[in-house]
Scaffold this motif. Structure first.
Motif, short mmCIF file in Angstrom:
data_model
loop_
_atom_site.label_atom_id
_atom_site.label_comp_id
_atom_site.label_asym_id
_atom_site.label_seq_id
_atom_site.Cartn_x
_atom_site.Cartn_y
_atom_site.Cartn_z
N CYS A 66 -45.96 -7.03 -12.28
CA CYS A 66 -46.16 -7.52 -10.91
C CYS A 66 -47.41 -7.36 -10.31
CB CYS A 66 -44.85 -7.51 -10.04
SG CYS A 66 -43.53 -8.01 -10.56
N ALA B 203 -41.84 -5.80 -6.50
CA ALA B 203 -41.98 -7.18 -7.05
C ALA B 203 -41.88 -8.07 -5.78
CB ALA B 203 -40.71 -7.50 -7.76
N CYS C 110 -45.25 -8.03 -3.81
CA CYS C 110 -46.30 -8.72 -4.40
C CYS C 110 -46.17 -10.12 -4.23
CB CYS C 110 -46.23 -8.48 -6.06
SG CYS C 110 -46.69 -6.89 -6.54
N ARG C 111 -44.79 -10.59 -3.98
CA ARG C 111 -44.64 -12.29 -3.97
C ARG C 111 -45.36 -12.23 -2.65
NH1 ARG C 111 -44.23 -16.32 -0.93
NH2 ARG C 111 -42.46 -14.89 0.33
N VAL D 147 -44.31 -12.74 -10.95
CA VAL D 147 -43.76 -12.14 -9.65
C VAL D 147 -42.15 -12.23 -9.49
CG1 VAL D 147 -43.99 -11.08 -7.63
CG2 VAL D 147 -46.06 -11.44 -8.78
#
Length: 391
Positions: free
Chosen positions: A264, A338, A341-342, A356
């Motif tokens: 990710c 994760a 990161c999104r 991701v």
């Protein structure tokens, strides 16, 4: 630019052989998994029968076990392999964990020589698939409450019950099923080897999943399944048998979840360097860099802990409480990475064009199976206070 591995100099903590194993698995995932994983995830499919023999050829199935066609490699090498497998997809690492750390470990640790010689070589080669039947519809975190029972009938055993959330259950050739037996009026958990096709043994693939979609999940039903005495795992008596296998699987998750987080972060850094917002790269904004720095810090700390725990395991010093600490930390931090990161990827982050949200969805399951985060918190709480909160 530095990678997290370079920032923390983690490659200096592993041997040349361990790096070679890691890189071999990474090259395999680049060639055989990454080009297709988004499609498999979207369609809820995975070519297990095709991929398993290739994993066997690499030696990753039961790679930490000795003999019977298994590679007998150190725990650190196994952990690094799991990291690369889950960097591709959690479903792939789950396949390897269930085959090697659960089904094969149960047979290797508790089976007779006849059982080991019959099943393990083909399982290590990926020609025979196994599953591990412990969790039930009403008993996940409390496996001791299982309702599946086995009773003696002459020299045979007759099993009745059901198991739920069983990886590879509908395609496995052999199921390791745990059931309660009556011993002098008291219940004792024993393990049984149930071949596919045994009368009364049926499976149902579970669909409509939003997590681990590139993985086969099934329900097992046992209705008067008759087995010979030779089907019993002779070395397993009590709940410590299946729990010790779970500890092996949890160890792989310590590394595996961090692989998903690393993937990710890698994808997000690449995206942030090329995506322009208000006439400059997203990576050039302080808020973006702060997020990336915090995620890299948690990933690096998690990898250092994983490597430390693997060295303890290689020396035979790793305790179940330490495994719980590693599993809790890796899964909790990985899912947080994760999700963060999104946010950097914005709307692009919800598509399968990027890994991701696929990883984030998968990690929802990884956070839960092999012991929920809450269960591992209570394991650590008991270790720290001496008081059990389970009962």
């Amino acid at each position: 630019m530095l990678t997290v591995a370079e920032l923390f100099a983690t490659d200096t903590l592993i041997t040349a052989e361990e790096r070679e194993i890691r890189d071999t698995v990474a090259a395999f995932t680049d060639r055989r998994i990454r080009p297709y994983i988004a499609e498999w995830f979207e369609t809820g499919s995975f070519p297990v029968r095709e991929i398993a023999p290739e994993l066997g050829k690499m030696g990753v199935l039961g790679m930490h076990l000795e003999g019977y066609g298994c590679a007998g490699l150190p725990a650190t090498a196994y952990g690094l392999a799991c990291q690369e497998l889950e960097a591709a997809d959690s479903g792939l690492r789950s396949l390897v964990s269930v085959q090697g750390s659960l089904a094969m470990t149960a047979i290797h640790k508790y089976g007779s020589e006849e059982q080991k010689n019959h099943w393990l070589p083909d399982m290590a080669a990926g020609r025979t698939l196994g599953c591990f039947g412990l969790t039930e519809p009403d008993f996940g975190s409390d496996p001791g409450g299982m309702r599946t029972r086995a009773r003696r009938d002459g020299d045979d055993w007759v099993l009745n019950g059901s198991k739920m959330w069983i990886t590879n259950g509908s395609i496995a050739d052999i199921a390791v099923v745990w059931a309660k037996v009556d011993v002098n009026g008291k219940d004792l958990v024993r393990g049984f080897l149930v071949p596919a096709g045994t009368p009364g043994f049926t499976t149902r693939e579970m669909t409509r999943k939003l997590s681990l979609r590139a993985s086969i999940t099934a329900e097992l039903t046992l209705a008067d399944v008759r087995l010979p005495a030779s089907a019993v795992l002779p070395g397993a008596e009590g709940l410590s048998g299946p729990l010790s296998c779970l500890s092996e699987a949890r160890f792989g998750i310590i590394f595996g979840a961090l692989g998903a987080a690393r993937d990710c972060l890698r994808a997000t850094i690449e995206y942030s360097r090329t995506r322009e917002v208000f006439d400059k790269p997203l990576a050039a904004y302080q808020l973006t860099q702060a997020k990336l720095a915090d995620m890299a810090l948690e990933l690096g700390k998690g990898q250092l802990l994983a490597l430390h725990l693997s060295r303890l395991k290689d020396r035979g010093e790793l305790t179940p409480e330490q495994v719980s600490a590693g599993k809790l930390n890796s899964t909790r931090e990985a899912i947080a990475i994760a999700r963060e990161c999104r946010t950097i990827l914005g709307a692009n982050g919800i598509t399968l064009d990027y890994p991701v949200l696929r990883h984030a969805n998968n990690l929802e399951s990884v956070l839960t199976y092999e012991g929920t985060a809450e269960v591992h918190q209570l394991v650590l709480g008991k270790a720290l206070t001496g008081a059990s909160a389970f009962r």
